[in-house]
Design an enzyme around this catalytic site. Structure first.
Site, PDB file in Angstrom:
ATOM      1  N   ASP A   1      -8.748  -1.563   6.232  1.00 57.36           N
ATOM      2  CA  ASP A   1      -7.663  -2.430   5.937  1.00 57.36           C
ATOM      3  C   ASP A   1      -8.637  -4.026   5.868  1.00 57.36           C
ATOM      4  O   ASP A   1      -9.723  -3.977   6.240  1.00 57.36           O
ATOM      5  CB  ASP A   1      -6.581  -2.641   7.223  1.00 57.36           C
TER       6      ASP A   1
ATOM      7  N   ARG B   1       9.891  -9.167   8.750  1.00 61.30           N
ATOM      8  CA  ARG B   1       8.326  -9.539   8.621  1.00 61.30           C
ATOM      9  C   ARG B   1       8.137 -10.815   9.046  1.00 61.30           C
ATOM     10  O   ARG B   1       8.557 -11.866   8.521  1.00 61.30           O
ATOM     11  CB  ARG B   1       7.983  -9.159   7.235  1.00 61.30           C
TER      12      ARG B   1
ATOM     13  N   HIS C   1       2.835  -2.309  12.397  1.00 61.81           N
ATOM     14  CA  HIS C   1       3.242  -2.059  11.134  1.00 61.81           C
ATOM     15  C   HIS C   1       3.970  -0.807  10.978  1.00 61.81           C
ATOM     16  O   HIS C   1       3.217   0.195  10.316  1.00 61.81           O
ATOM     17  CB  HIS C   1       1.970  -2.426  10.238  1.00 61.81           C
TER      18      HIS C   1
ATOM     19  N   ARG D   1       5.806   4.479   0.444  1.00 59.93           N
ATOM     20  CA  ARG D   1       6.186   3.240   1.269  1.00 59.93           C
ATOM     21  C   ARG D   1       8.242   3.430   0.760  1.00 59.93           C
ATOM     22  O   ARG D   1       8.817   3.286   1.870  1.00 59.93           O
ATOM     23  CB  ARG D   1       5.992   1.988   0.883  1.00 59.93           C
TER      24      ARG D   1
ATOM     25  N   CYS E   1      -3.847   0.698   3.305  1.00 57.48           N
ATOM     26  CA  CYS E   1      -2.309   0.034   3.216  1.00 57.48           C
ATOM     27  C   CYS E   1      -2.328  -0.880   2.032  1.00 57.48           C
ATOM     28  O   CYS E   1      -1.055  -0.923   1.459  1.00 57.48           O
ATOM     29  CB  CYS E   1      -1.963  -0.577   4.593  1.00 57.48           C
TER      30      CYS E   1
ATOM     31  N   GLN F   1       4.486   1.184   7.639  1.00 57.38           N
ATOM     32  CA  GLN F   1       3.089   1.459   6.923  1.00 57.38           C
ATOM     33  C   GLN F   1       2.703   2.959   7.393  1.00 57.38           C
ATOM     34  O   GLN F   1       2.474   3.624   7.004  1.00 57.38           O
ATOM     35  CB  GLN F   1       2.099   0.395   7.184  1.00 57.38           C
TER      36      GLN F   1
HETATM   37  N1   CP Z   1       0.777  -2.655   2.961  1.00 60.96           N
HETATM   38  C1   CP Z   1       1.746  -3.654   2.895  1.00 60.96           C
HETATM   39  O1   CP Z   1       2.449  -3.819   3.891  1.00 60.96           O
HETATM   40  O2   CP Z   1       1.674  -4.371   1.793  1.00 60.96           O
HETATM   41  P1   CP Z   1       2.413  -5.931   1.655  1.00 60.96           P
HETATM   42  O3   CP Z   1       1.784  -6.718   2.497  1.00 60.96           O
HETATM   43  O4   CP Z   1       2.337  -5.977   0.179  1.00 60.96           O
HETATM   44  O5   CP Z   1       4.069  -5.438   1.725  1.00 60.96           O
HETATM   45  N1  NVA Z   2      -3.544  -6.003   8.622  1.00 66.16           N
HETATM   46  C1  NVA Z   2      -2.788  -6.668   7.245  1.00 66.16           C
HETATM   47  C2  NVA Z   2      -1.861  -5.674   6.787  1.00 66.16           C
HETATM   48  C3  NVA Z   2      -1.188  -6.262   5.646  1.00 66.16           C
HETATM   49  C4  NVA Z   2      -0.308  -5.024   4.919  1.00 66.16           C
HETATM   50  C5  NVA Z   2      -2.356  -7.844   7.522  1.00 66.16           C
HETATM   51  O1  NVA Z   2      -1.361  -8.093   8.827  1.00 66.16           O
HETATM   52  O2  NVA Z   2      -2.401  -8.929   6.840  1.00 66.16           O
END
Ligand code: CP
Ligand code: NVA
Length: 335
Positions: A243, A121, A148, A312, A284, A151
């Site tokens: 989101d 990530r 993502h 997930r 999400c 997700q």
């Molecule tokens: N939805 C999601 O990816 O959550 P986190 O940022 O907590 O991993």
């Molecule tokens: N769009 C959000 C998703 C978090 C899971 C971000 O990138 O922060």
């Protein structure tokens, strides 16, 4: 002219003894329609029998590099790896020699010699692609600025469980044209979903991703539309999804401007009343009640967000199983 669907990243393992499997899980548009079906079915299988593949990673390590915060992804991957018999090695931004100038390529070559997979990530999609190109182990995108894909697989599984189908489902994404909707629109397109993305002007989804998703939807009977008209987008929707307004890659200085621009795009009870009877609310997570969603919606009877978060785990287990056993075929073999 629609942009061509991107080529998959360099391939690795044999598929069924002759073809070449997709090595990495970086972006939904790298997958075939059959891959999505396989991953969803495999997710259902491991959900019913969480320890079915418990020998797959026995005595092996999966490296997890997270340079952005995470609750769901980090913990669910940790559990998924444990259920496959392996051990996760958590690496933060300050832990690796990357921070002192070692190249992504050298890091990838070294970690490929120790570990069985790499879950990453971070910010840049290009950095993840470089890592995948230089590594000989599967690489999983656990969220980048652009995508993502983990997700999106959990999202599809949740919709299929809640509504009993994916083809023909009408999904309205309300809010910021961010990584979450990029992956969800590609996944929806591959699964025959009708996706409408409604954003404030200036916060649209990436045009190239929209074109890619439209190209994919041509193969499946799905569709991808973009609009600024929130009420029209939500009217009759089977799924309303939102989101956060400030993703992790957005500078905090944008907060006031975004709150002003996104105000009319909050998912309220009044907006949800326009959705189809039986329509569900998805997010999400993490959520900000009172910003992108009103508390009575996310905490109300239409909300499936915690079942979505739960999914997930089995979907990430399925992604690891599919990659480690060379079961993904990649793009170009549409069902
Ligand atoms: N939805 C999601 O990816 O959550 P986190 O940022 O907590 O991993
Ligand atoms: N769009 C959000 C998703 C978090 C899971 C971000 O990138 O922060």
């Amino acid at each position: 002219m629609a942009a061509p669907v991107e080529s998959p990243v360099p391939a690795g393992q044999p598929l069924d003894g002759h073809a070449v499997a997709l090595k990495d899980y970086l972006r939904i548009s790298h997958l075939s329609r059959r891959d999505i079906e396989l991953l969803l079915d495999l997710s259902g299988e491991v959900k019913g029998d969480p320890h079915r593949y418990s020998g797959l990673l026995r005595n092996e390590v999966v490296a997890m590099y997270f340079s952005k915060p995470s609750t769901r992804t980090r913990v669910s991957f940790t559990v998924a790896i444990a259920r496959l018999g392996g051990t996760p090695e958590m690496l933060g931004a300050a832990d690796l020699q990357l921070g002192r100038g070692e190249t992504i390529e050298d890091t990838a070559r070294v970690l490929s010699r120790y570990t069985k997979a790499f879950v990453i990530r971070t910010f840049s999609d290009e950095d993840v692609a470089r890592f995948a190109a230089a590594s000989t182990i599967p690489v999983v995108n656990a969220l980048t600025d652009g995508h993502h894909p983990c997700q999106a697989l959990a999202d599809l599984l949740t919709i299929r469980e809640k509504l009993g189908r994916l083809e023909g489902v009408r999904l309205a994404f309300v809010g910021d044209g961010c990584n979450t909707i990029h992956s969800l629109m590609e996944a929806g397109a591959l699964a025959g979903v009708h996706v409408t993305v409604v954003t404030p002007p200036g916060y649209e989804a990436d045009a190239d991703v929209v074109e890619t998703a439209r190209t994919m939807a041509l193969q499946t009977g799905g569709s991808v539309e973009t609009t600024h008209d929130v009420r029209a987008a939500v009217a009759g929707a089977d799924v309303v999804y939102t989101d956060v307004w400030l993703s992790m890659n957005v500078d905090a200085s944008e907060k006031d401007a975004r709150i002003a621009a996104f105000g009319p795009y909050r998912v309220t009870e009044e907006l949800m009343a326009l959705a189809a009877p039986g329509g569900i609310f998805m997010h999400c997570l993490p959520a900000h009640r009172g910003e992108e969603v009103a508390a009575p919606v996310i905490d109300g009877f239409r909300s499936v967000v915690f079942d979505q978060a739960a999914n997930r785990l089995c979907t990430e287990q399925a992604i690891l199983v599919a990659l480690l056993t060379g079961r993904l075929e990649g793009v170009g073999r549409w069902a």
